[in-house]
Design an enzyme around this catalytic site. Structure first.
Site, short mmCIF file in Angstrom:
data_model
loop_
_atom_site.label_atom_id
_atom_site.label_comp_id
_atom_site.label_asym_id
_atom_site.label_seq_id
_atom_site.Cartn_x
_atom_site.Cartn_y
_atom_site.Cartn_z
CG HIS A 18 52.06 37.92 50.92
ND1 HIS A 18 52.44 38.16 49.61
CD2 HIS A 18 50.71 37.94 50.92
CE1 HIS A 18 51.37 38.31 48.86
NE2 HIS A 18 50.29 38.19 49.63
CE LYS A 42 40.66 31.28 32.53
NZ LYS A 42 39.86 32.33 33.21
NE ARG A 91 45.72 43.97 51.51
CZ ARG A 91 45.71 43.56 50.26
NH1 ARG A 91 46.80 43.60 49.55
NH2 ARG A 91 44.60 43.14 49.71
CB SER A 129 50.64 40.23 44.52
OG SER A 129 51.00 39.55 45.70
#
Ligand code: PNS
Length: 166
Positions: A18, A42, A91, A129
């Site tokens: 990022h 969530k 990517r 991530s």
């Protein structure tokens, strides 16, 4: 007219992939807003406040990088900010299908907004991530793949018994 670009995402957590894309965007556009989606997951590992704080710290020396949050439709956020460009990182081929769908849906929703794809440096093309959280939670090294602040915050969470592989 100055070009304002928006780089949207969950950033849970921010990775060096990022960071690489944001710095490339900061060179290309007058201003780039890192727009963190509220409630993307969530149960995110990092709260919205933590993600904002981390990103602000990482980019504190980049005057044309701004950190903000958004909810609702991305194109509505861009319209509110009078931004012209969505930046997304690509990517691998596997990213393409979803990104293609999103770019064309966003164009249908607002044809004034253009999506620009950028490739990160090769050494970051395999990181996400999700993988960072998984590897770190299982005791693997993520040094060099995330900003040092993120690494320290991951360690804090692990020390406090948080379930890192969220
Ligand atoms: O980090 P991510 O999960 O790849 O980011 C996805 C994101 C935030 C760019 C996407 O989910 C999004 O734009 N959400 C906002 C809601 C929206 O506008 N949905 C329609 C997109 S076609």
């Amino acid at each position: 007219m100055a070009t304002l670009a928006v780089y949207p995402g969950s950033f849970d957590p921010l990775t060096n992939g990022h960071v690489d894309i944001i710095l490339r965007g900061a060179r290309l556009f007058d201003r780039i807003v890192v727009a963190i989606l509220v409630n993307a997951e969530k149960s995110p590992l990092f709260s919205m406040d933590e993600r904002v704080e981390i990103a602000r710290a990482v980019f504190r020396d980049q005057p044309n990088v701004e950190i903000d949050t958004f909810d609702g439709l991305l194109v509505d956020y861009l319209a509110r900010r009078q931004a012209q460009v969505i930046v997304r990182g690509l990517r691998a081929i596997s990213d393409f299908e979803f990104e293609f769908q999103m770019a064309l849906m966003n164009r249908r929703l607002n044809a004034q907004i253009e999506t620009i794809f950028m490739m990160p440096a090769e050494q970051y093309t395999y990181i996400s991530s999700r993988l960072i959280k998984e590897v770190f939670s299982l005791g693997g090294r993520v040094h060099g793949l995330v900003p040092e602040l993120v690494e320290a915050r991951l360690q804090d969470k692990l020390n406090r018994g948080a379930k890192v592989n969220a």
